[in-house]
Write an enzyme that holds these catalytic residues in place. Structure first.
Site, mmCIF file in Angstrom:
data_model
loop_
_atom_site.group_PDB
_atom_site.id
_atom_site.type_symbol
_atom_site.label_atom_id
_atom_site.label_comp_id
_atom_site.label_asym_id
_atom_site.label_seq_id
_atom_site.Cartn_x
_atom_site.Cartn_y
_atom_site.Cartn_z
ATOM 1 N N PRO A 177 40.167 36.265 43.371
ATOM 2 C CA PRO A 177 39.886 37.852 43.169
ATOM 3 C C PRO A 177 39.880 38.517 41.882
ATOM 4 C CG PRO A 177 42.101 37.637 44.255
ATOM 5 C CD PRO A 177 41.818 36.245 43.704
ATOM 6 N N CYS A 178 39.924 37.737 40.678
ATOM 7 C CA CYS A 178 40.129 38.394 39.596
ATOM 8 C C CYS A 178 39.134 39.319 39.024
ATOM 9 C CB CYS A 178 40.564 37.120 38.489
ATOM 10 S SG CYS A 178 39.586 36.321 38.276
#
Length: 324
Positions: free
Chosen positions: A270-271
């Site tokens: 999810p960065c």
């Protein structure tokens, strides 16, 4: 406009970071996440992140409009106290995947960078303009008399259908006597159709998908677990066949599911999620469309995640047009 050199530099950087991170970085996140202050104030429009309460709100909206998704609790020892016990994460199961990505033709015209202003290259949608409709495959499966079971199996085929087929293979000669039509061309065509149907049945896979709330990144996170036509778990390498090559082992890696014990599961890291969501919200506003509210977050999330999983046909019902 992002140049090819910039894109290649970004891809090398992602690969290097993935190699350096590995299990050590996973361990760091597992340790750090519980100590990250829980986001209380909404930053959705400013930064694209979610509070835990907003995650629940968006989840309720998704479940209402897409009934194949539902809330689940997971294992008691992994319950997160900042989420309701009965709304720990979202799940949808037995999601069909009819074809491998290598069966889909790729051209540069189908590639769209969702965030062109990102100096690191942005989120790449490699199948943006490809129609992944399964109407043809579904028609073939219907013709094969496949039953709706946990796993697809070819039917026995005996009974009325056989009788009608037998009658169709008989013709009348001049004396009114029924004779069997053994046209070799017709036999070859039937065999060819049968092989095509068998191939599609063997290609049929299904996936269980999970959306969790990532406290560290303050965004949703997608997890996937796949099965073959015999309901046997797919290997990691087999699963990669259904993931965009631009994301394999880069943004998609194997990690521990936050609500389950046992072996790791593939997850879309999810960065970059918050940046992509923020850009989509801004582009929608600039396009003069209705303003995107936080309860629609997961519909947008599922739409851009489709660029990573273009042949896994999960439900997000409301078609959200993404810029590009």
């Amino acid at each position: 406009m992002v140049t090819m050199e910039t894109k290649q530099w970004y891809q090398r950087r992602v690969r290097d970071e993935a190699a350096l991170s590995g299990k050590a970085f996973q361990k760091f996140l597992e340790y750090a996440a519980p100590h990250v202050p829980l986001l209380k104030d909404s930053k959705f429009k400013e930064t694209g992140v979610l509070t835990a309460d907003e995650f629940v709100l968006a989840g309720e909206f998704l479940v209402h409009h897409c009934p194949t998704w539902r809330w689940e609790t997971g294992e008691t020892k992994h319950v997160k106290d900042y989420l309701p016990n009965d709304k720990q994460f979202l799940a949808t199961r037995n999601v069909p995947c009819y074809q491998r990505l290598k069966q889909m033709q790729f051209t540069e015209e189908n590639e769209v960078i969702l965030d062109e202003d990102d100096p690191e290259g942005g989120w790449v949608d490699t199948h943006h303009n490809i129609d992944t409709s399964t109407a043809k495959v579904t028609e073939l499966m219907d013709d094969a008399n496949l039953e709706d079971k946990p796993r697809l199996e070819s039917g026995g085929g005996a009974g009325d259908d056989d009788e009608e087929s037998s009658e169709g293979d008989m013709t009348d000669d001049e004396d009114g006597v029924e004779v069997e039509d053994d046209d070799p061309a017709e036999v070859r065509a039937t065999q060819s159709d049968s092989k095509q149907i068998d191939s599609n049945v063997l290609n049929m896979r299904s996936y269980d998908l999970y959306i969790t709330y990532d406290r560290y990144y303050q965004t949703p996170r997608m997890w996937i677990f796949g099965y073959n036509e015999n309901r046997e778990p797919l290997t990691v390498e087999e699963t990669y066949e259904d993931i965009s090559s631009d994301h394999v082992k880069k943004t998609v890696t194997q990690e521990n599911h936050p609500h389950f014990s046992g072996p790791g599961m593939l997850s879309i890291h999810p960065c970059k999620h918050a940046d992509v969501i923020k850009r989509i919200v801004e582009q929608t506003a600039q396009g003069g469309k209705n303003e995107v509210e936080v309860h629609m977050y997961l519909l947008i999330f599922l739409k851009f995640v489709q660029s990573v999983l273009p042949t896994i046909e999960y439900d997000y019902t409301q078609q959200f047009a993404m810029s590009g």
